[in-house]
Design a protein around this motif. Structure first.
Motif, PDB file in Angstrom:
ATOM      1  N   GLU A  19       0.734 -14.979 -53.199  1.00 43.86           N
ATOM      2  CA  GLU A  19      -0.521 -14.634 -53.866  1.00 43.86           C
ATOM      3  C   GLU A  19      -1.576 -14.199 -52.848  1.00 43.86           C
ATOM      4  O   GLU A  19      -2.301 -13.226 -53.052  1.00 43.86           O
ATOM      5  CB  GLU A  19      -1.028 -15.835 -54.667  1.00 43.86           C
ATOM      6  N   MET A  20      -1.655 -14.914 -51.724  1.00 48.98           N
ATOM      7  CA  MET A  20      -2.592 -14.548 -50.672  1.00 48.98           C
ATOM      8  C   MET A  20      -2.204 -13.197 -50.049  1.00 48.98           C
ATOM      9  O   MET A  20      -3.067 -12.346 -49.801  1.00 48.98           O
ATOM     10  CB  MET A  20      -2.619 -15.639 -49.591  1.00 48.98           C
ATOM     11  N   ASP A  22      -0.629 -10.759 -51.462  1.00 44.05           N
ATOM     12  CA  ASP A  22      -0.939  -9.685 -52.418  1.00 44.05           C
ATOM     13  C   ASP A  22      -2.439  -9.406 -52.457  1.00 44.05           C
ATOM     14  O   ASP A  22      -2.861  -8.241 -52.494  1.00 44.05           O
ATOM     15  CB  ASP A  22      -0.425 -10.077 -53.804  1.00 44.05           C
ATOM     16  N   ALA A  23      -3.251 -10.463 -52.439  1.00 41.13           N
ATOM     17  CA  ALA A  23      -4.707 -10.276 -52.466  1.00 41.13           C
ATOM     18  C   ALA A  23      -5.180  -9.536 -51.216  1.00 41.13           C
ATOM     19  O   ALA A  23      -6.057  -8.661 -51.288  1.00 41.13           O
ATOM     20  CB  ALA A  23      -5.401 -11.632 -52.583  1.00 41.13           C
ATOM     21  N   ASP A  28      -8.485  -7.406 -52.166  1.00 34.09           N
ATOM     22  CA  ASP A  28      -9.207  -8.028 -53.280  1.00 34.09           C
ATOM     23  C   ASP A  28      -9.864  -9.296 -52.738  1.00 34.09           C
ATOM     24  O   ASP A  28      -9.300 -10.394 -52.817  1.00 34.09           O
ATOM     25  CB  ASP A  28      -8.225  -8.355 -54.408  1.00 34.09           C
ATOM     26  N   SER A  30     -12.374 -10.979 -53.711  1.00 34.48           N
ATOM     27  CA  SER A  30     -12.714 -12.007 -54.696  1.00 34.48           C
ATOM     28  C   SER A  30     -11.607 -13.053 -54.730  1.00 34.48           C
ATOM     29  O   SER A  30     -11.868 -14.266 -54.637  1.00 34.48           O
ATOM     30  CB  SER A  30     -12.884 -11.370 -56.076  1.00 34.48           C
ATOM     31  N   ARG A  31     -10.360 -12.599 -54.842  1.00 34.76           N
ATOM     32  CA  ARG A  31      -9.234 -13.534 -54.831  1.00 34.76           C
ATOM     33  C   ARG A  31      -9.075 -14.194 -53.464  1.00 34.76           C
ATOM     34  O   ARG A  31      -8.779 -15.392 -53.353  1.00 34.76           O
ATOM     35  CB  ARG A  31      -7.937 -12.813 -55.209  1.00 34.76           C
ATOM     36  N   ARG A  34     -11.595 -16.952 -53.057  1.00 31.54           N
ATOM     37  CA  ARG A  34     -11.304 -18.099 -53.923  1.00 31.54           C
ATOM     38  C   ARG A  34     -10.124 -18.903 -53.363  1.00 31.54           C
ATOM     39  O   ARG A  34     -10.135 -20.140 -53.388  1.00 31.54           O
ATOM     40  CB  ARG A  34     -11.009 -17.629 -55.349  1.00 31.54           C
ATOM     41  N   LEU A  35      -9.107 -18.200 -52.872  1.00 37.85           N
ATOM     42  CA  LEU A  35      -7.956 -18.902 -52.296  1.00 37.85           C
ATOM     43  C   LEU A  35      -8.348 -19.649 -51.028  1.00 37.85           C
ATOM     44  O   LEU A  35      -7.893 -20.778 -50.793  1.00 37.85           O
ATOM     45  CB  LEU A  35      -6.841 -17.894 -51.989  1.00 37.85           C
ATOM     46  N   ILE A  62     -17.180 -13.053 -55.009  1.00 38.16           N
ATOM     47  CA  ILE A  62     -16.353 -14.031 -55.725  1.00 38.16           C
ATOM     48  C   ILE A  62     -16.473 -13.838 -57.231  1.00 38.16           C
ATOM     49  O   ILE A  62     -15.485 -13.991 -57.973  1.00 38.16           O
ATOM     50  CB  ILE A  62     -16.764 -15.459 -55.322  1.00 38.16           C
ATOM     51  N   ASP A  64     -16.828 -11.085 -58.692  1.00 40.01           N
ATOM     52  CA  ASP A  64     -16.306  -9.747 -59.015  1.00 40.01           C
ATOM     53  C   ASP A  64     -17.409  -8.765 -59.371  1.00 40.01           C
ATOM     54  O   ASP A  64     -17.189  -7.795 -60.103  1.00 40.01           O
ATOM     55  CB  ASP A  64     -15.292  -9.817 -60.170  1.00 40.01           C
TER      56      ASP A  64
END
Length: 446
Positions: A19-20, A22-23, A28, A30-31, A34-35, A62, A64
């Motif tokens: 997930e990290m 990909d962000a 991205d 924002s993601r 947050r992560l 964050i 968006d």
């Protein structure tokens, strides 16, 4: 900058999380933010300080309501949060390679000019008078035993912590003993003093060799040879020549290495009481020399000779103290290293693994040295995860001993990881490497 605001590593499990990844690939943030908050405990205000952003801007990202696209801002985020450059489509960041492992061009060692050359063995004139008074002291067998005990202690501490800090004391004792040789004494006492001086000279040479200061090591090894020759100690002469052979291997002079170890074997075989353990050790050094030359058959033949001699060892053998370190685990691990030098990684790996299980934990340098060899054999076989794990385990003992040879092996392994820099195992290893080695920049240098 307050300690809490300084850039620090993100957890390896976050950097390798899909997930990290990909962000970051989509930039991205924002993601990403947050992560970083939920997985690493780095809150928006801290993100703002580390990335040189305003808190309100971080809050908008964050939520968006804002996107970050300027390359200089993205670089600040990578550096502030310690996100490897390739994850954000950037070039490799300077901090990704620990400074102590950064590749720098090493200048060839310069031989000191005569006026700069430190005295090899003789004291300055102002010390002569002091030593003259010492020579008038009646020496006894207990004095020689005290010298020998101090040498054994030097070697023990060298194994545990490295010899560089010990060198001033060793050289001082060497000069003192050499000064004692200037007075006529009973032959047994005089021979004992020569033996002590020879071992101190060899030990001094060894500390320079372990520090990769080869030009400084050679005069001390040469002096040790001369002192041993004065008393006809051919076994010890063989030992010194074997040390010089090993040094030549590190200097990438395999022909010199073979010539020196051949001379060592000639000396040992001409001695009256050379033990099988000494001959086994010398055969293994011969194997190293042949392996460095790429001579497979000659290496295997020398290995067989080493094992044959080792099988002849008896508990009653009068082994000199300097060869007792060459026990069965040492024979096994050196056999593995000889195979590794030939590129026979599959043969080498189980041998080094077995020896490491049986080695004493007091020899920190040996454990680190052999662990890095094991990691390299695993990497040569494509076992990237095992290699990174083994190398990480080696960092503990490596950090406990000041040894340029060990840092050299670490640097070689690190360089071999270059084609795999983006793999999760390597990312995790590099993160641990930076974490463990940051405080050690003074003791582990490439």
């Amino acid at each position: 900058m307050p300690e809490a605001d300084r850039p620090q590593e993100l957890p390896a499990r976050l950097l390798t999380d899909p997930e990290m990844a990909d962000a970051c690939r989509a930039r991205d943030f924002s993601r990403v933010f947050r992560l970083v908050k939920s997985r690493a405990g780095i809150y928006p205000s801290m993100i703002a300080r580390r990335c040189d952003l305003t808190p309100s801007r971080v809050g908008e990202v964050i939520a968006d309501r804002r996107r970050l696209q300027h390359i200089d801002v993205i670089e600040r985020i990578a550096d502030g949060l310690r996100i490897p450059g390739h994850m954000l489509g950037l070039a490799r960041r300077s901090w990704e390679t620990p400074p102590i492992l950064a590749t720098t061009e090493r200048k060839p060692p310069q031989a000191a000019s005569p006026e700069q050359e430190p005295p090899v063995s003789l004291p300055g004139p102002e010390v002569d008078g002091i030593l003259a008074m010492a020579t008038r002291t009646t020496l006894s067998a207990a004095t020689l035993e005290a010298f020998q005990s101090s040498i054994e202690d030097y070697w023990r501490r060298d194994d545990q912590h490295g010899g560089e800090a010990l060198r001033p004391a060793i050289v001082g004792q060497l000069r003192f003993v050499v000064g004692l040789l200037g007075t006529r004494r009973p032959s047994s006492m005089q021979n004992g003093l020569y033996a002590v001086a020879a071992e101190l000279a060899r030990l001094t040479g060894w500390t320079y060799f372990d520090a990769r200061q080869y030009n400084q090591a050679r005069p001390y090894f040469t002096e040790a040879l001369q002192l041993a020759k004065e008393i006809g100690d051919r076994q010890f002469m063989a030992n010194v020549l074997a040390c010089m052979s090993l040094q030549a291997t590190y200097q990438d002079k395999p022909a010199d290495s073979l010539a020196l170890v051949t001379a060592a074997q000639d000396q040992a075989r001409s001695a009256l009481s050379t033990t099988p353990r000494v001959l086994s050790m010398l055969s293994m050094r011969e194997a190293f020399a042949h392996a460095s030359l790429g001579s497979r058959d000659a290496t295997h033949r020398a290995i067989r000779e080493a094992h044959r001699y080792f099988e002849q060892i008896q508990p009653s053998d009068p082994d000199p103290s300097w060869v007792t370190y060459f026990d069965e685990p040492k024979l096994i691990v050196d056999t593995g290293i000889a195979h590794a030098r030939l590129g026979e990684a599959a043969t080498a790996e189980p041998l080094i693994t077995d020896a490491l299980r049986r080695e004493t934990r007091n020899n920190q340098r040996g454990r680190a040295f052999h662990s890095f060899w094991l990691a390299r054999t695993q990497l040569d076989q494509g076992k990237l995860d095992q290699a990174c794990y083994t190398a990480t385990q080696a960092l503990g003992p490596a950090s406990a001993v000041a040894s340029e040879r060990i840092s050299g092996h670490l640097h070689e392994f690190y360089s071999q990881l270059a084609p795999h820099r983006n793999e999760p195992e390597v990312l995790a290893f590099e993160a641990k490497l930076r974490e463990l080695l940051a405080p050690l920049s003074g003791s582990l240098r490439p």
